[in-house]
Scaffold this active site. Structure first.
Site, PDB file in Angstrom:
ATOM      1  N   CYS A 113      45.308  38.949  21.896  1.00 13.61           N
ATOM      2  CA  CYS A 113      44.088  38.962  21.913  1.00 13.61           C
ATOM      3  C   CYS A 113      43.857  39.518  20.316  1.00 13.61           C
ATOM      4  O   CYS A 113      42.641  39.269  19.617  1.00 13.61           O
ATOM      5  CB  CYS A 113      43.319  39.883  22.789  1.00 13.61           C
ATOM      6  SG  CYS A 113      43.585  39.064  24.707  1.00 13.61           S
ATOM      7  N   HIS A 257      36.707  41.822  19.993  1.00 15.25           N
ATOM      8  CA  HIS A 257      37.247  40.750  21.012  1.00 15.25           C
ATOM      9  C   HIS A 257      36.524  40.904  22.092  1.00 15.25           C
ATOM     10  O   HIS A 257      36.124  41.904  22.956  1.00 15.25           O
ATOM     11  CB  HIS A 257      38.622  41.144  21.076  1.00 15.25           C
ATOM     12  CG  HIS A 257      39.296  40.360  22.280  1.00 15.25           C
ATOM     13  ND1 HIS A 257      39.151  38.978  22.696  1.00 15.25           N
ATOM     14  CD2 HIS A 257      39.995  40.972  23.360  1.00 15.25           C
ATOM     15  CE1 HIS A 257      39.767  38.733  23.771  1.00 15.25           C
ATOM     16  NE2 HIS A 257      40.213  39.857  24.234  1.00 15.25           N
ATOM     17  N   ASN A 287      36.905  35.148  28.375  1.00 18.19           N
ATOM     18  CA  ASN A 287      37.685  35.784  27.165  1.00 18.19           C
ATOM     19  C   ASN A 287      38.627  34.638  26.912  1.00 18.19           C
ATOM     20  O   ASN A 287      39.426  34.056  27.455  1.00 18.19           O
ATOM     21  CB  ASN A 287      38.794  36.810  28.026  1.00 18.19           C
ATOM     22  CG  ASN A 287      39.671  37.596  27.324  1.00 18.19           C
ATOM     23  OD1 ASN A 287      39.908  36.824  26.044  1.00 18.19           O
ATOM     24  ND2 ASN A 287      40.119  38.546  27.713  1.00 18.19           N
TER      25      ASN A 287
HETATM   26  N1  COA Z   1      37.048  37.969  42.930  1.00 11.25           N
HETATM   27  C1  COA Z   1      36.876  38.767  44.029  1.00 11.25           C
HETATM   28  N2  COA Z   1      37.576  39.916  44.251  1.00 11.25           N
HETATM   29  C2  COA Z   1      38.622  40.267  43.394  1.00 11.25           C
HETATM   30  C3  COA Z   1      38.857  39.408  42.391  1.00 11.25           C
HETATM   31  C4  COA Z   1      37.981  37.995  42.034  1.00 11.25           C
HETATM   32  N3  COA Z   1      38.085  37.500  40.870  1.00 11.25           N
HETATM   33  N4  COA Z   1      39.858  39.872  41.550  1.00 11.25           N
HETATM   34  C5  COA Z   1      40.265  40.830  42.248  1.00 11.25           C
HETATM   35  N5  COA Z   1      39.624  41.174  43.149  1.00 11.25           N
HETATM   36  C6  COA Z   1      39.578  42.075  44.386  1.00 11.25           C
HETATM   37  C7  COA Z   1      40.838  42.958  44.339  1.00 11.25           C
HETATM   38  O1  COA Z   1      41.562  42.104  45.286  1.00 11.25           O
HETATM   39  C8  COA Z   1      40.445  44.026  44.995  1.00 11.25           C
HETATM   40  O2  COA Z   1      40.635  43.983  46.364  1.00 11.25           O
HETATM   41  P1  COA Z   1      41.256  45.086  47.443  1.00 11.25           P
HETATM   42  O3  COA Z   1      40.066  46.263  46.944  1.00 11.25           O
HETATM   43  O4  COA Z   1      40.828  44.432  48.899  1.00 11.25           O
HETATM   44  O5  COA Z   1      42.579  45.182  47.056  1.00 11.25           O
HETATM   45  C9  COA Z   1      39.016  44.188  44.493  1.00 11.25           C
HETATM   46  O6  COA Z   1      38.821  43.245  44.123  1.00 11.25           O
HETATM   47  C10 COA Z   1      38.958  45.476  43.614  1.00 11.25           C
HETATM   48  O7  COA Z   1      39.992  45.054  42.495  1.00 11.25           O
HETATM   49  P2  COA Z   1      40.244  46.175  41.716  1.00 11.25           P
HETATM   50  O8  COA Z   1      41.129  45.803  40.862  1.00 11.25           O
HETATM   51  O9  COA Z   1      40.244  47.683  41.727  1.00 11.25           O
HETATM   52  O10 COA Z   1      38.835  45.851  40.596  1.00 11.25           O
HETATM   53  P3  COA Z   1      38.419  46.841  39.121  1.00 11.25           P
HETATM   54  O11 COA Z   1      37.105  47.120  39.637  1.00 11.25           O
HETATM   55  O12 COA Z   1      39.559  47.467  38.614  1.00 11.25           O
HETATM   56  O13 COA Z   1      38.027  45.323  38.184  1.00 11.25           O
HETATM   57  C11 COA Z   1      39.177  44.029  36.432  1.00 11.25           C
HETATM   58  C12 COA Z   1      39.083  44.325  37.869  1.00 11.25           C
HETATM   59  C13 COA Z   1      40.104  43.134  36.298  1.00 11.25           C
HETATM   60  C14 COA Z   1      37.798  43.322  36.335  1.00 11.25           C
HETATM   61  C15 COA Z   1      39.201  45.037  35.707  1.00 11.25           C
HETATM   62  O14 COA Z   1      40.220  45.828  36.120  1.00 11.25           O
HETATM   63  C16 COA Z   1      39.232  45.009  34.242  1.00 11.25           C
HETATM   64  O15 COA Z   1      38.271  44.698  33.567  1.00 11.25           O
HETATM   65  N6  COA Z   1      40.261  45.129  33.659  1.00 11.25           N
HETATM   66  C17 COA Z   1      40.484  44.669  32.119  1.00 11.25           C
HETATM   67  C18 COA Z   1      40.906  43.299  32.054  1.00 11.25           C
HETATM   68  C19 COA Z   1      40.723  42.635  30.715  1.00 11.25           C
HETATM   69  O16 COA Z   1      39.604  42.839  29.962  1.00 11.25           O
HETATM   70  N7  COA Z   1      41.795  41.932  30.265  1.00 11.25           N
HETATM   71  C20 COA Z   1      41.920  41.071  29.244  1.00 11.25           C
HETATM   72  C21 COA Z   1      42.393  42.215  28.041  1.00 11.25           C
HETATM   73  S1  COA Z   1      42.271  41.400  26.586  1.00 11.25           S
END
Ligand code: COA
Length: 330
Positions: A113, A257, A287
């Site tokens: 990124c 980004h 993204n």
């Molecule tokens: N749809 C529905 N549910 C989903 C899902 C989706 N696309 N992806 C994950 N889940 C579920 C998980 O399995 C988890 O279920 P569980 O509680 O039964 O285990 C639940 O949602 C919560 O997951 P969690 O990982 O706690 O969610 P979060 O609040 O941390 O959000 C992200 C997940 C990925 C949105 C968050 O961690 C994030 O924004 N991270 C940064 C990602 C990013 O920007 N990456 C690129 C960087 S350049």
């Protein structure tokens, strides 16, 4: 020493729009979950087959036209991508061939990124020393074909989209300039956002077993990424401000980004900037990794968010972890 500036800007996304509702049909997810957690409403996926070089071509042509140069003026092609057509050679080779620009040198950058800002920084150095007068810097991704578009891969798959952005970096003879670039990395987090296979330390590099284990798909420790991003993004912006003795009030726009709307909101809060000063177009494209900063610049300019003479900060954070910023007088 010369000074450099961005003299042309171009962007391109595939026509094929994939909404969150489309993804609901492929995996156990919901529009509500995606919008609430990421701010993404839709993204673009290529109609296959389309490689990164092919996707980048219209963006490059746009940047060349915007710069008012001819393609023959380009002396170096830098391509930032995490999604090259092949392991070897890089996307920049294919792009150079499509542009019919042999024997112009080509350079691929693999810093995910942050790749576009790393590329801008490399271009800036070559312009400053006087070695080159016009450099094409491209950020491009065809993420869609590499995603696990099932419930198993949903945490990553809903985030990413395809797109391309390009700039021409040239010499500056007025107030417009790339004032500074700062590049950072912390390889201790290499496996917090990564694609395991093909592997480089085992023969064969890709096998049926690896494919059966789904090691070809990107994996992410989402919380670790989030936690680091909201610290590193503002740090990189503050470094850019301090280096140039700019205050927050001096900046017309921060163009980060487009990782996730919640990350963008956290950046604005930590920097004590109103959200309008931190640009976002993630709702449209998701993204797009290395393409997101130049694509955001294209949209922000189109929306009249900045014009010549304005002070801008570009910032990025991503896999590696890598992060970077650039201070620009447009
Ligand atoms: N749809 C529905 N549910 C989903 C899902 C989706 N696309 N992806 C994950 N889940 C579920 C998980 O399995 C988890 O279920 P569980 O509680 O039964 O285990 C639940 O949602 C919560 O997951 P969690 O990982 O706690 O969610 P979060 O609040 O941390 O959000 C992200 C997940 C990925 C949105 C968050 O961690 C994030 O924004 N991270 C940064 C990602 C990013 O920007 N990456 C690129 C960087 S350049």
């Amino acid at each position: 020493m010369y000074r450099s500036k961005i003299i042309g800007l171009g962007g391109h996304v595939p026509e094929n729009v994939v909404t969150n509702f489309d993804l609901e049909k492929l995996m156990d997810t919901s529009n509500e979950w995606i919008v609430e957690r990421t701010g993404i409403h839709e993204r673009r996926f290529v109609t296959q087959p389309c490689g990164s070089a092919e996707l980048a071509l219209p963006a490059c042509r746009g940047a060349i036209k915007d710069a008012g140069i001819s393609k023959e003026d380009i002396e170096l092609i830098i391509v930032a991508t995490t999604t090259p057509e092949h392991q070897v050679p890089g996307t920049s080779s294919y792009l150079q061939a499509l542009l019919e620009l042999a024997p112009v040198p080509t350079l691929d950058i693999r810093v995910q990124c942050s790749g576009f800002i790393y590329g801008l920084s490399i271009a800036d150095q070559f312009i400053k020393t006087g070695q080159y007068k016009h450099i094409l810097v491209v950020g491009v991704e065809v993420q869609s074909v590499g995603l696990n578009l099932t419930t198993e891969g949903r945490d990553v798959a809903v985030l990413f989209g395809d797109g391309a952005g390009a700039v021409i970096v040239g010499r500056s003879d007025d107030e417009s300039a790339i004032m500074s670039t700062h590049l950072f990395a912390d390889g201790r987090h290499a496996n917090d956002l990564w694609v395991d296979a093909p592997v480089g330390y085992q023969s064969p590099r890709i096998s049926k077993e690896m494919l059966d284990e789904h090691r070809q798909y990107p994996k992410m420790n989402g919380r670790q990424v989030f936690k680091n991003a909201v610290i590193r993004f503002p740090e990189a912006v503050i470094t850019a401000l301090e280096t140039n003795h700019w205050t927050r009030e001096d900046i017309k726009l921060v163009i980060p980004h487009q990782a996730n709307l919640r990350i963008t909101e956290a950046i604005a809060k930590r920097l004590e900037l109103p959200l309008e000063k931190v640009y976002s177009n993630i709702h449209k494209y998701g993204n797009t990794t290395a393409a997101s900063v130049p694509l955001a610049m294209v949209d922000a300019r189109k929306e009249g968010k900045f014009s010549r003479g304005d002070k801008l900060i570009l910032a990025a954070f991503g896999s590696g972890f890598t992060w970077a910023s650039a201070a620009i007088i447009w």
